[in-house]
Design an enzyme around this catalytic site. Structure first.
Site, PDB file in Angstrom:
ATOM      1  N   GLU A 166      -2.831   4.738 -13.144  1.00  0.00           N
ATOM      2  CA  GLU A 166      -3.870   3.811 -13.574  1.00  0.00           C
ATOM      3  C   GLU A 166      -5.245   4.427 -13.354  1.00  0.00           C
ATOM      4  O   GLU A 166      -5.429   5.224 -12.427  1.00  0.00           O
ATOM      5  CB  GLU A 166      -3.810   2.512 -12.767  1.00  0.00           C
ATOM      6  CG  GLU A 166      -2.795   1.516 -13.235  1.00  0.00           C
ATOM      7  CD  GLU A 166      -2.918   0.202 -12.485  1.00  0.00           C
ATOM      8  OE1 GLU A 166      -2.214  -0.740 -12.875  1.00  0.00           O
ATOM      9  OE2 GLU A 166      -3.695   0.109 -11.513  1.00  0.00           O
ATOM     10  N   LYS A 167      -6.179   4.030 -14.166  1.00  0.00           N
ATOM     11  CA  LYS A 167      -7.564   4.404 -13.947  1.00  0.00           C
ATOM     12  C   LYS A 167      -8.030   3.780 -12.634  1.00  0.00           C
ATOM     13  O   LYS A 167      -7.769   2.598 -12.369  1.00  0.00           O
ATOM     14  CB  LYS A 167      -8.444   3.902 -15.099  1.00  0.00           C
ATOM     15  CG  LYS A 167      -9.928   4.183 -14.935  1.00  0.00           C
ATOM     16  CD  LYS A 167     -10.234   5.659 -15.021  1.00  0.00           C
ATOM     17  CE  LYS A 167     -11.734   5.933 -14.883  1.00  0.00           C
ATOM     18  NZ  LYS A 167     -12.018   7.383 -14.848  1.00  0.00           N
ATOM     19  N   GLY A 198       0.793  -1.226   0.000  1.00  0.00           N
ATOM     20  CA  GLY A 198       0.000   0.000   0.000  1.00  0.00           C
ATOM     21  C   GLY A 198       0.824   1.273   0.000  1.00  0.00           C
ATOM     22  O   GLY A 198       0.256   2.372  -0.073  1.00  0.00           O
ATOM     23  N   ARG A 241       6.035 -14.526  -3.840  1.00  0.00           N
ATOM     24  CA  ARG A 241       6.309 -15.061  -2.506  1.00  0.00           C
ATOM     25  C   ARG A 241       5.096 -15.812  -1.991  1.00  0.00           C
ATOM     26  O   ARG A 241       4.035 -15.824  -2.612  1.00  0.00           O
ATOM     27  CB  ARG A 241       6.624 -13.910  -1.533  1.00  0.00           C
ATOM     28  CG  ARG A 241       5.509 -12.870  -1.491  1.00  0.00           C
ATOM     29  CD  ARG A 241       5.728 -11.796  -0.455  1.00  0.00           C
ATOM     30  NE  ARG A 241       4.844 -10.660  -0.631  1.00  0.00           N
ATOM     31  CZ  ARG A 241       3.586 -10.599  -0.257  1.00  0.00           C
ATOM     32  NH1 ARG A 241       3.016 -11.646   0.312  1.00  0.00           N
ATOM     33  NH2 ARG A 241       2.872  -9.510  -0.454  1.00  0.00           N
TER      34      ARG A 241
END
Length: 449
Positions: free
Chosen positions: A199-200, A164, A291
């Site tokens: 990005e949209k 994030g 991962r």
């Protein structure tokens, strides 16, 4: 097969890996910080060595110390778990130079897929649908012009990293420049790379991830999806499989896209391809995680496969012993993350001594944790203290079983989010499966009234 593996992690995932190794007859080496000298993974491992002071940068991220311990202890491989060094290409490269097997993909593959701009281009070429957006743009005015062409709202996303960080939502043109500078600065600080792309912003959306298991002989298995849309500040709280939101037709298309993604990069090890699913049931590639995921236990419950053991096997060069048509899914599984935090006080982190602990039991109930009674939770690390995972024959039965397990879970001495999880499971949007990634925002507003 390896005879000794060093676990370059802590907490519940270190315990999980040690148990998997024990079943396989593999000796384990634990590392620990000065703050973790009494941690469960330290006592469970065959050998344990202090790697540095409490701070993560001086201990669990101290590559030189970790590799020194690996070499001196005779470990043939290093399992990174998740987080920390699990997607650090530099660390993997150092392992390769020391002739120590990194249990995961190669340094080059991690670097290529960690570069989200490069990964987008690779997926487009492979025929995997991607969210409308741009390549990496360095100039802020050029970026602003591109955002205008895409149309607000948009997301500014860091090329590197995850968790994030380096992500900003911009809903109005006048907020763009400050957001772009902030995202670039955070990305530079967190990942050493200020590169960002646009990005949209799709809303409302579902967050669906496909679990992959791939060996070094070109074999790829897609182990179905996990729905991860219950999130707070881009951090997952609840995961379930199968998703209540997708049809068998969409599932088949997603699994095919995930398989194409893995084959496009000759992927090996466990990994996940993450997709966004919009209200019209169109799905788009978001990123590929190279991962083990925190929520891997959900897939283990519905497939009966031990992903940690298979991750070790494929790292050692073993072939998968199943084909895609031999993968079967059983029932419905749900995971709730138990975090040491106070939801009623703005999710303030909690630490201290566990004065009482009762772990839920019953058929198909699992609690992955590293805490025990009288254990002192240190203030230096991630707030997650455990994961309750259940499986039921149907989704309704799995929800009921999870509520029962959470009600039975008792942890005294610290604040935690158990009651919040029960409330979420009881929300209309969760029960009917209509929840999206912005569900928690509205849920918290209702909760505060």
């Amino acid at each position: 097969m390896f005879s000794k593996i060093l676990i370059a992690n802590r907490g519940e995932i270190a315990v999980r890996i040690i148990r998997a190794c024990r079943e396989m007859g593999i000796s384990t080496v634990a590392i620990y910080s000065e703050a973790d000298k009494d941690a469960l993974h330290v006592s469970l491992a065959d050998e344990a060595y202090c790697v540095g002071p409490a701070q993560v940068g001086d201990s669990y991220l101290n590559m030189l110390n970790i590799l020194t311990i690996a070499v001196s202890s005779g470990a043939q491989a290093i399992h990174p778990g998740y987080g920390l060094l699990s997607e650090n290409a530099k660390f993997v490269s150092l392992c390769e130079k020391c002739n120590i097997t990194f249990i995961g993909p190669s340094s080059q593959m991690i670097e290529d897929l960690g570069d989200k701009d490069k990964a987008r281009k690779t997926m487009q070429k492979a025929g995997v649908p991607v969210t409308p957006g741009t390549e990496v743009i360095e100039d802020e005015n050029e970026a602003k012009a591109a955002a205008g062409k895409i149309g607000y709202p948009i997301l500014i996303k860091a090329r590197s990293g995850g968790g994030g960080r380096g992500i900003r939502l911009v809903e109005k043109e006048e907020d763009f420049l400050n957001a772009f500078r902030s995202a670039s600065s955070e990305a530079k600080s967190a990942f050493g790379d200020s590169g960002c792309y646009i990005e949209k912003f799709l809303k409302p959306v579902k967050h669906i991830e496909m679990q992959l298991l791939c060996d070094k002989h070109g074999n790829v298995l897609c182990l179905g999806e996990r729905e991860c849309s219950v999130q707070r500040k881009n951090q997952k709280l609840i995961e379930e499989s199968p998703s209540p939101s997708i049809t068998p037709e969409i599932r088949a298309k997603m699994m095919d896209a995930a398989t194409k993604a893995a084959k496009a990069v000759n992927y090996n090890s466990v990994g996940t391809v993450e997709f966004l699913l919009d209200k019209d049931k169109n799905f788009y590639f978001m990123e590929m995680n190279t991962r083990l995921q925190v929520e891997h236990g959900v897939t283990e419950m519905v497939t009966g496969l031990d992903l940690v053991q298979w991750q070790i096997r494929v790292a050692a060069g073993c072939k998968l012993d199943k084909t895609q048509d031999q993968i079967f899914f059983h029932g419905h599984a749900i995971e709730c993350r138990i975090n040491a935090e106070n939801p009623d006080k703005d999710f303030r982190p909690s630490c201290g001594k566990i004065t009482k602990l009762h772990i839920p039991g019953g058929s198909f109930v699992r609690f992955d944790t590293a805490i025990y009674q009288d254990y002192i939770i240190p203030p230096f690390y991630d707030s997650m203290v455990g994961k309750v995972i259940v499986q039921g024959r149907t989704r309704d039965l799995a929800i009921r079983k999870m509520k029962m397990a959470l009600s039975e879970l008792s942890i005294s001495g610290i604040d935690h989010n158990r009651n919040l999880q029960i409330e979420i499971l009881s929300a209309k949007e969760f029960i009917d499966g209509s929840y999206t990634t912005d569900f928690i925002e509205e849920f918290e507003k209702r909760r505060k009234k």
